[in-house]
Design an enzyme around this catalytic site. Structure first.
Site, short mmCIF file in Angstrom:
data_model
loop_
_atom_site.label_atom_id
_atom_site.label_comp_id
_atom_site.label_asym_id
_atom_site.label_seq_id
_atom_site.Cartn_x
_atom_site.Cartn_y
_atom_site.Cartn_z
N PHE A 75 0.81 -1.22 0.00
CA PHE A 75 0.00 0.00 0.00
C PHE A 75 0.84 1.27 0.00
O PHE A 75 0.38 2.33 0.40
CB PHE A 75 -0.96 0.02 1.20
CG PHE A 75 -1.62 -1.30 1.47
CD1 PHE A 75 -2.42 -1.90 0.51
CD2 PHE A 75 -1.44 -1.96 2.67
CE1 PHE A 75 -3.04 -3.12 0.75
CE2 PHE A 75 -2.03 -3.18 2.91
CZ PHE A 75 -2.84 -3.76 1.95
N GLY A 130 0.16 -8.02 -4.70
CA GLY A 130 -1.15 -8.59 -4.46
C GLY A 130 -2.21 -8.08 -5.41
O GLY A 130 -3.38 -8.44 -5.31
N THR A 131 -1.79 -7.26 -6.36
CA THR A 131 -2.74 -6.62 -7.27
C THR A 131 -3.13 -7.50 -8.46
O THR A 131 -4.09 -7.20 -9.16
CB THR A 131 -2.13 -5.32 -7.81
OG1 THR A 131 -0.86 -5.62 -8.39
CG2 THR A 131 -1.92 -4.32 -6.68
N ALA A 161 0.26 -1.35 -14.73
CA ALA A 161 -0.45 -1.97 -15.85
C ALA A 161 -0.20 -1.22 -17.15
O ALA A 161 0.06 -1.82 -18.20
CB ALA A 161 -1.95 -2.04 -15.56
N LYS A 208 -11.84 -9.87 -12.99
CA LYS A 208 -11.85 -10.41 -11.62
C LYS A 208 -10.86 -9.68 -10.73
O LYS A 208 -11.20 -9.23 -9.63
CB LYS A 208 -11.55 -11.90 -11.63
CG LYS A 208 -11.54 -12.54 -10.24
CD LYS A 208 -11.33 -14.04 -10.30
CE LYS A 208 -12.60 -14.74 -10.72
NZ LYS A 208 -12.50 -16.23 -10.59
N THR A 209 -9.60 -9.54 -11.16
CA THR A 209 -8.61 -8.88 -10.32
C THR A 209 -8.90 -7.38 -10.21
O THR A 209 -8.65 -6.77 -9.17
CB THR A 209 -7.18 -9.10 -10.86
OG1 THR A 209 -7.09 -8.62 -12.20
CG2 THR A 209 -6.81 -10.58 -10.82
N LYS A 243 -5.67 2.41 -17.80
CA LYS A 243 -5.28 3.62 -17.08
C LYS A 243 -4.78 3.33 -15.66
O LYS A 243 -4.21 4.20 -15.03
CB LYS A 243 -6.45 4.61 -17.01
CG LYS A 243 -6.81 5.21 -18.36
CD LYS A 243 -7.53 6.54 -18.23
CE LYS A 243 -8.98 6.42 -17.92
NZ LYS A 243 -9.70 7.71 -18.03
N GLY A 244 -4.98 2.14 -15.15
CA GLY A 244 -4.53 1.82 -13.80
C GLY A 244 -5.60 2.14 -12.78
O GLY A 244 -6.15 3.24 -12.75
N GLU A 284 -5.51 2.95 -7.17
CA GLU A 284 -5.85 4.02 -6.23
C GLU A 284 -7.30 4.48 -6.31
O GLU A 284 -7.91 4.82 -5.30
CB GLU A 284 -4.94 5.24 -6.49
CG GLU A 284 -3.75 5.33 -5.57
CD GLU A 284 -2.57 4.50 -6.06
OE1 GLU A 284 -1.59 4.37 -5.30
OE2 GLU A 284 -2.61 3.98 -7.18
#
Length: 742
Positions: free
Chosen positions: A243, A469-470, A512, A636-637, A704-705, A708
């Site tokens: 994090f 973990g992403t 990503a 899913k992720t 775009k990610g 956050e």
């Protein structure tokens, strides 16, 4: 038949390893003869060490050494290039460098012993005498000493004002002037920070570090200790949550490496849970919002001022006040960001740094304004919807926020809301509905990737990025498989190793778009090579063919116009007598193209709370989060990422609170029994809606990610819902039952 994997809800490729225990984390690596180090933490906030007595500890059989500032050799600290990738302006903390104490729980010694238990006991025998100096740790008491929040740091944009706020505000028929506060929040990932340093026979180091950037840790160690990078290999194959806490090398890495080099033995150092509170946190912040509007709800003036903490030795900055100009169409905006130096460790990026903080205050103020105007909160936002970034005068690369409002509201049932506070009730519970907007940056940074295609039909891709973990292992596998046209089971992704090609630290929701695009491009190079080799085969139908004329799918090259013309990868490799094809790719963001646009993710968050009318207990009952995140690479992720962000937003809104004993300058609830976070029993029904529009400006994969954006806006939506339920406006986080009822 095409091989399509991107966007599909595929299971994590590393899932089995994690649930069976095969996946090993930093503190789980072991070798015979491994020594254990335990950190001794200081007990004052400011001063110096008068005397440190290690005699009793060293008398114990099995205690190898106790390192302090007295016997620690001086490192290559003078070379400022040792700064890590996430370092703010200033001078980074130097563990065991001298007798100076700069914050409470500062490491003052490292006890190294043959066993962990012995090191733990010996650490209790180290006695320290201090010369105490007056310290300051309370932000609100020192606002008059605030300094400008400026200075170069990656991702930080110094705020700038526009128009004439004072005049526009004074001429506004409807005015709002409010202040918001939130205290320090602590990362507290499941896996605590650790470093396991294996000292090799040739004097090189193999280091397992809990980090979000193995290249960053490698650079730090090589520069601080004056080592060639060829002598330092850092690995972090699995990370048990971070994090942002592992963006910077923490002091356990320095201490474990120091001990290994001095003793010429392998050493492991793992921090305790209380020590996890001794470095970096989301900074304590006080914010003032002034909004001026016409009676019909058109914003005329916005002022966003923030006072945030930083340490004495570094100038930590983040984008707290920069969001209003991105979200709202207003010509007169004042943005002021100030810092107060305190005797605490430097704050540290924490999920959606600056955004989670600043948008909470901004969106709470917008809600307050809507009630002053007697206007629906969503209608007010749509009334002031910005089609361009007012701070830069640029269009957005993509923006589906309007659709997020519409779809999120429909999913939530927003049209059924009674606007009057305390008007919705069920039994003893007051029901409140609130909403807020979220915004975050869509970033792309340089990244390298490599790929190796083998004659057996398997593909291996690699980059030094992390998976905290992403789901990075999974989406890299999906991108590679789809790009080259292979089944998922024939693709392996290697990450978290400094021997792999360069990647920036895993943070800011940039991985990503950055590493994902690099993986895509390197696989395209493999595909081009396969096509070229196919064209060299005798009587080949692909002689002189271009990649645009064929399809790579199902382990074959197929003609787009005539699908009956095809050739398998196996046939190409065998005919050309190729064992392997290796390629590398360096991704450099196209800044000429990207700088023409403002690049952001957006969200619309809707929340329902239940507040017991008699007891004041608050229960978050329902959340709908509608996300504008570009192309979703794995449904899913991605869904899990947003769920995690929402959970943290709930925790920020109603649970997480740090208590500082200002007499000692120390966080006193520094364990998970006293630092409350949201748990399963607190979780409501959470619905996630993705409003997709691939963003080809941000990345070639269209992503775009979203790491956050799932958190931004959640705390504000919940706070707004609490007001709607109770009629009580709480302007400090967390919102406790005492605050809601008094």
């Amino acid at each position: 038949m095409a091989t399509n994997f991107i966007g599909k809800p595929k299971n994590r490729v590393d899932g089995r390893d994690k649930v069976t225990g095969t996946a090993k984390y930093t503190a789980e690596f072991h070798r015979p003869g491994l020594l254990h180090g335990v950190v001794v933490s200081g007990t004052i906030a400011k001063g110096r060490i008068k005397n440190i007595d290690t005699t009793a500890a060293l008398r114990l059989e099995g205690v190898v050494e106790v390192f302090t500032h007295i016997n620690t050799p001086k490192q290559a600290w003078l070379d400022l290039s040792y700064k890590d990738m996430d370092a703010p302006p200033g001078e980074p903390f130097r563990p065991l460098h001298n007798d100076k104490i700069q914050f409470n729980m500062q490491p003052v010694a490292l006890v190294v012993a043959e066993t962990l238990e012995l090191a733990q006991y010996a650490a209790t025998l180290v006695k320290v005498e201090y010369e105490v100096e007056e310290h300051r740790t309370k932000l609100a008491d020192h606002l008059e000493d605030a300094i400008d929040g400026d200075g170069f740091r990656a991702g930080f944009v110094p705020p700038k004002s526009q128009g004439n706020f004072k005049k526009a505000f004074s001429n506004s028929e409807v005015q709002l002037d409010v202040e918001y506060f939130h205290g320090a929040e602590h990362h507290n990932p499941m896996e605590m920070h650790a470093a396991t340093v294996f000292y090799e026979e040739d004097g090189s180091l193999t280091i397992y570090d809990k980090t979000q950037g193995v290249k960053n840790s490698q650079h730090y160690i090589s520069m601080v200790f004056g080592l060639s990078k060829k002598k330092v290999r850092v690995l972090s194959p699995f990370v048990g949550g971070a994090f942002g806490s592992a963006l910077r090398p923490q002091y356990q890495l320095f201490l474990a490496t120091l001990a290994a080099l001095e003793l010429k033995r392998s050493v492991k150092v793992e921090l305790t849970r209380p020590q996890m509170f001794s470095f970096g946190h989301r900074p304590i912040t006080i914010q003032n919002l002034k909004l001026g509007a016409s009676p019909d709800g058109k914003l005329k003036a916005i002022s966003h001022k923030a006072f945030s903490e930083t340490s004495r030795f570094e100038k930590y900055v983040e984008n707290v006040v920069n969001w209003a100009a991105k979200l709202y169409d207003c010509d007169n905006i004042e943005q002021v960001y100030k810092l107060v130096r305190l005797d605490m460790y430097t704050p540290l990026d924490m999920r959606a740094p600056g955004g989670a903080t600043g948008v909470y205050a901004l969106e709470s103020a917008m809600d307050e304004l809507s009630y002053k105007l007697k206007m629906d909160p969503m209608e007010l936002r749509l009334k002031n919807y910005s089609e361009e970034d007012k701070s830069e005068g640029k269009p957005f690369s993509t923006k589906t926020l309007r659709e997020c409002f519409q779809k999120g509201a429909a999913k939530f049932g927003w049209e059924k809301r009674n606007p009057q506070p305390r008007s919705m009730k069920k039994g003893h519970d007051l029901i409140g509905w609130g909403m807020a907007t979220g915004v975050w940056d869509a970033m792309q940074v340089p990244a390298r990737a490599k790929a190796e295609f083998s004659a057996d039909g398997t593909l291996t891709v690699g980059s030094a990025t992390a998976d905290i973990g992403t789901g990075t292992y999974t989406i890299m596998t999906q991108i590679a498989a789809e790009t080259l046209g292979l089944p998922l089971e024939k693709v392996k992704a290697n990450l978290g190793d400094s021997d792999l090609p360069f990647a920036f630290i895993e943070g800011g929701s940039s991985t990503a778009a950055s590493v994902g695009s690099a993986v895509q491009k390197v696989c395209e190079k493999i595909a081009k090579k396969l096509l070229k080799e196919a064209g060299k085969i005798k009587d080949s139908p692909f002689k002189g063919a271009n990649p645009e004329e064929v399809i790579f799918a199902d382990e074959m090259i197929t003609d787009k116009i005539n699908p009956s013309i095809s050739m398998s990868f196996a046939e190409i490799m065998e005919s050309r007598e190729l064992e392997k094809i290796n390629k590398k790719y360096m991704l450099l963001p196209n800044m000429l193209k990207q700088n023409k646009y403002s690049r952001n993710t957006h969200s619309a968050v809707f929340a329902e709370v239940k507040v017991d009318e008699d007891l004041g207990t608050i229960k978050v009952n329902r959340i709908v989060s509608a996300i504008d995140g570009g192309r979703i690479l794995n449904l899913k992720t991605a869904h899990s990422q947003i769920l995690g962000g929402v959970v943290w937003g709930i925790s920020m809104a109603v649970h997480e609170d740090s208590f500082m004993d200002h007499t000692f300058g120390r966080f006193i609830n520094h364990d998970l029994s006293k630092y409350h976070i949201s748990v399963n029993a607190d979780m409501p029904e959470i619905d996630v809606v993705f409003v997709e529009e691939p963003d080809m400006v941000v990345s070639s994969v269209g992503a775009k990610g979203i790491g956050e954006i799932g958190m931004v806006g959640v705390a504000a939506a919940i706070g707004n819902a609490v007001f709607h339920a109770t009629g009580k406006r709480v302007r400090s986080l967390p919102i406790t039952q005492e605050k809601a009822m008094t």
